[in-house]
Design an enzyme around this catalytic site. Sequence first.
Site, mmCIF file in Angstrom:
data_model
loop_
_atom_site.group_PDB
_atom_site.id
_atom_site.type_symbol
_atom_site.label_atom_id
_atom_site.label_comp_id
_atom_site.label_asym_id
_atom_site.label_seq_id
_atom_site.Cartn_x
_atom_site.Cartn_y
_atom_site.Cartn_z
ATOM 1 N N ASP A 2 0.841 -1.205 0.000
ATOM 2 C CA ASP A 2 0.000 0.000 0.000
ATOM 3 C C ASP A 2 0.876 1.254 0.000
ATOM 4 O O ASP A 2 0.359 2.369 -0.059
ATOM 5 C CB ASP A 2 -1.017 -0.016 1.142
ATOM 6 C CG ASP A 2 -0.387 -0.124 2.512
ATOM 7 O OD1 ASP A 2 0.852 -0.212 2.602
ATOM 8 O OD2 ASP A 2 -1.142 -0.109 3.514
ATOM 9 N N SER A 3 2.215 1.062 -0.004
ATOM 10 C CA SER A 3 3.117 2.182 -0.281
ATOM 11 C C SER A 3 2.807 2.754 -1.663
ATOM 12 O O SER A 3 3.206 3.886 -1.974
ATOM 13 C CB SER A 3 4.581 1.732 -0.204
ATOM 14 O OG SER A 3 4.773 0.534 -0.936
ATOM 15 N N ASP A 26 -1.130 -6.083 -0.283
ATOM 16 C CA ASP A 26 -1.524 -5.446 0.976
ATOM 17 C C ASP A 26 -3.023 -5.197 0.998
ATOM 18 O O ASP A 26 -3.580 -4.647 0.033
ATOM 19 C CB ASP A 26 -0.838 -4.067 1.083
ATOM 20 C CG ASP A 26 0.359 -4.081 2.003
ATOM 21 O OD1 ASP A 26 0.468 -4.981 2.858
ATOM 22 O OD2 ASP A 26 1.208 -3.180 1.856
ATOM 23 N N LYS A 41 -1.443 -9.368 2.788
ATOM 24 C CA LYS A 41 -0.694 -8.930 3.969
ATOM 25 C C LYS A 41 -1.554 -7.954 4.760
ATOM 26 O O LYS A 41 -2.228 -7.097 4.169
ATOM 27 C CB LYS A 41 0.624 -8.258 3.545
ATOM 28 C CG LYS A 41 1.438 -7.700 4.726
ATOM 29 C CD LYS A 41 2.887 -7.396 4.372
ATOM 30 C CE LYS A 41 3.117 -6.059 3.725
ATOM 31 N NZ LYS A 41 2.675 -4.895 4.509
ATOM 32 N N GLU A 62 9.338 -4.264 10.257
ATOM 33 C CA GLU A 62 9.729 -2.951 9.708
ATOM 34 C C GLU A 62 10.287 -2.046 10.800
ATOM 35 O O GLU A 62 9.646 -1.854 11.852
ATOM 36 C CB GLU A 62 8.522 -2.276 9.028
ATOM 37 C CG GLU A 62 8.893 -0.885 8.471
ATOM 38 C CD GLU A 62 7.911 -0.313 7.469
ATOM 39 O OE1 GLU A 62 6.971 -1.024 7.050
ATOM 40 O OE2 GLU A 62 8.094 0.872 7.099
#
Length: 294
Positions: free
Chosen positions: A52-53, A91, A121, A190
């Site tokens: 989703d970046s 995502d 994810k 992360e």
Amino acid sequence: MSAQPAGTQRTTFATLARRKADGEPIAMVTAYDYPSAQIAEAAGVDVVLVGDSAAMTVLGYESTVPVTVDEMLMLTAAVRRGLTTPLLVADLPFGSYETSDEQAVSTAQRFIKTTGCDAVKIERGGSSVERARAIVAAGIPVMGHVGLTPQTASSIGGYRSQGRTADEAVAVYDSAFALQAAGCFAIVFEAIPADATNAIMPRLDIPVIGIGAGPGTDGQVLVFHDLLGIYDGHAARFVKRYAQLREPMIAAVAAYADDVRTRRYPQPEHGYTMASGEAERLNTLLSDLDRGRP
Ligand code: KIV
């Protein structure tokens, strides 16, 4: 674009488990469209994440929060069309799975059915553990994501590393362990200090893919635009740029615009020709038409 070398095996969930067991690092990268998927394929990575970046890298939002299910579905389907070998993970965007198990399963099913991705994810421990369990029970593989979880950055003190104190690191471990127990096949770590990662790693059986979590994980993931130097935004400390493509891309587009303005483009070799004698005949036909028009 050159294809994956002949004989290259598709990455499966078993491949990832085997890689962990054999101590062979897993290479994961994000992709958001058909050409970036083809590049990931040709480069031979193991796992591709439609992160989703994408909200920031390709859609221009300020954070991952606004990206919608429909936007992510379109991007994931495009990536699917460009990939054969790597495992494809998508995502689930913020707000599309947190409310209930039913919502989480229904969104995950939409991704699997309409895009052909292999897994989804979701972020965080806490209530996401139950959502992960429900999605896995519905037959859909789930990757977890702990540490810095951008979808809920405001509730964890912003975009800052997690697990910097022993208590915080235990919280990261608790989340990761619970996600593993819920059936996740892998977890992203992360922005977690390497010492914390190293303390947690021997306590997890599933592959851990790190981004800013040190070298001790079972694999690494980077954002496509970050590693290629395309994205003109803030880059986190863990980003390593393997190319600086933004400048040559700008230079190429500027050279094109200059050529257009100075009539250096197009040249005869960029165009098509009429059959012999047809240009003269066309002029005659058009002159005849001109004479018949008021
Ligand atoms: O959205 C994303 O790109 C991610 C990676 C940074 C793991 O979640």
